[in-house]
Design a protein around this motif. Sequence first.
Motif, short mmCIF file in Angstrom:
data_model
loop_
_atom_site.label_atom_id
_atom_site.label_comp_id
_atom_site.label_asym_id
_atom_site.label_seq_id
_atom_site.Cartn_x
_atom_site.Cartn_y
_atom_site.Cartn_z
N ARG A 158 22.92 42.91 25.12
CA ARG A 158 21.24 42.47 24.27
C ARG A 158 20.00 41.94 24.89
O ARG A 158 20.29 40.49 25.43
CB ARG A 158 22.45 41.76 23.34
N GLY A 159 19.79 42.86 24.89
CA GLY A 159 18.56 41.36 25.49
C GLY A 159 17.34 42.28 26.28
O GLY A 159 16.50 41.41 27.22
N ALA A 160 18.32 43.11 27.58
CA ALA A 160 17.95 43.38 28.65
C ALA A 160 17.93 44.75 27.89
O ALA A 160 18.25 45.88 28.00
CB ALA A 160 19.14 43.89 29.22
N ASP A 161 15.74 45.23 27.57
CA ASP A 161 15.01 45.96 27.12
C ASP A 161 14.41 47.34 28.13
O ASP A 161 14.13 47.77 27.77
CB ASP A 161 14.44 45.25 25.79
N GLY A 162 14.93 46.97 29.17
CA GLY A 162 14.59 48.25 30.70
C GLY A 162 13.06 47.92 30.78
O GLY A 162 12.47 48.58 31.39
N ARG A 163 12.18 47.15 30.83
CA ARG A 163 11.30 46.84 30.97
C ARG A 163 10.65 46.31 32.08
O ARG A 163 10.26 46.30 33.19
CB ARG A 163 10.48 45.81 29.80
#
Length: 253
Positions: A158-163
């Motif tokens: 959660r929080g790792a959005d791939g950006r």
Amino acid sequence: MLVAAIAVGVVLVYLFFILPTQWLKVEKIRHPSGINKRILQISDLHVDRLRISARTIGKVIEETRPDYIFMTGDYTYKTSYLPRANDYFKVIAGYGVPVYAVLGNHDYELPRLSRLLDLLQTNGIRLLRNECVPLPEFDLVGIDDFGTGHSKLRPAFRGADGRKPIVVMTHDPNVVLAIKRPYHYLMAGHLHGKQLNVPFFFKLKPKGPLADRGIYKGLHKSGEGYYYISKGIGQAGVNARFMVRSELTVHDL
């Protein structure tokens, strides 16, 4: 003749079983991920059976000049060795390099895990237990120990959005078979590179599906990303290694 044979036996035992625990190897892995950062991985300290000094680890930190230090679990399972663990934590954290840690299966054997957690916090070492920390260059995901049932993958990512690139640190590499979302790079330990490099070792001492497939050290690729399994710096069980040297790992990402 008997004395000579005993002497030869002692020398051979030292050369083949004890020396590999004292003869540190610094593995260097270059895996371009667009991060342009150097990470020093310290896995499986097992300070109760560790023959590499804190001073030696400090020299490696000085020489390799990492941007981050990741400690991938198994510090000690004995309360009496927590002061020694603290001595190592002080050295590792004393160079001003950000240090992140996860827990291993042996850590969960401590009667009072909170004492270990307090030592990590006192030394400024950030413990990640199924959580994501956004760093300037990448998102760091810390997954708790898989083998003891403490991994929670959804909260961890959660929080790792791939950006940004996603780097994962964990103890038991078998968790890669449960991860169902992409990551760029994962670091683990736990398997000690067999520790005793003999045939059928993982039949005698089962360590999960990866070991069953012959995957227990080095760089590999899963369906979701690349992962590296460190041979670790300390020993579990018998305080010996055979054809496997103690390891610290430098990852250039």
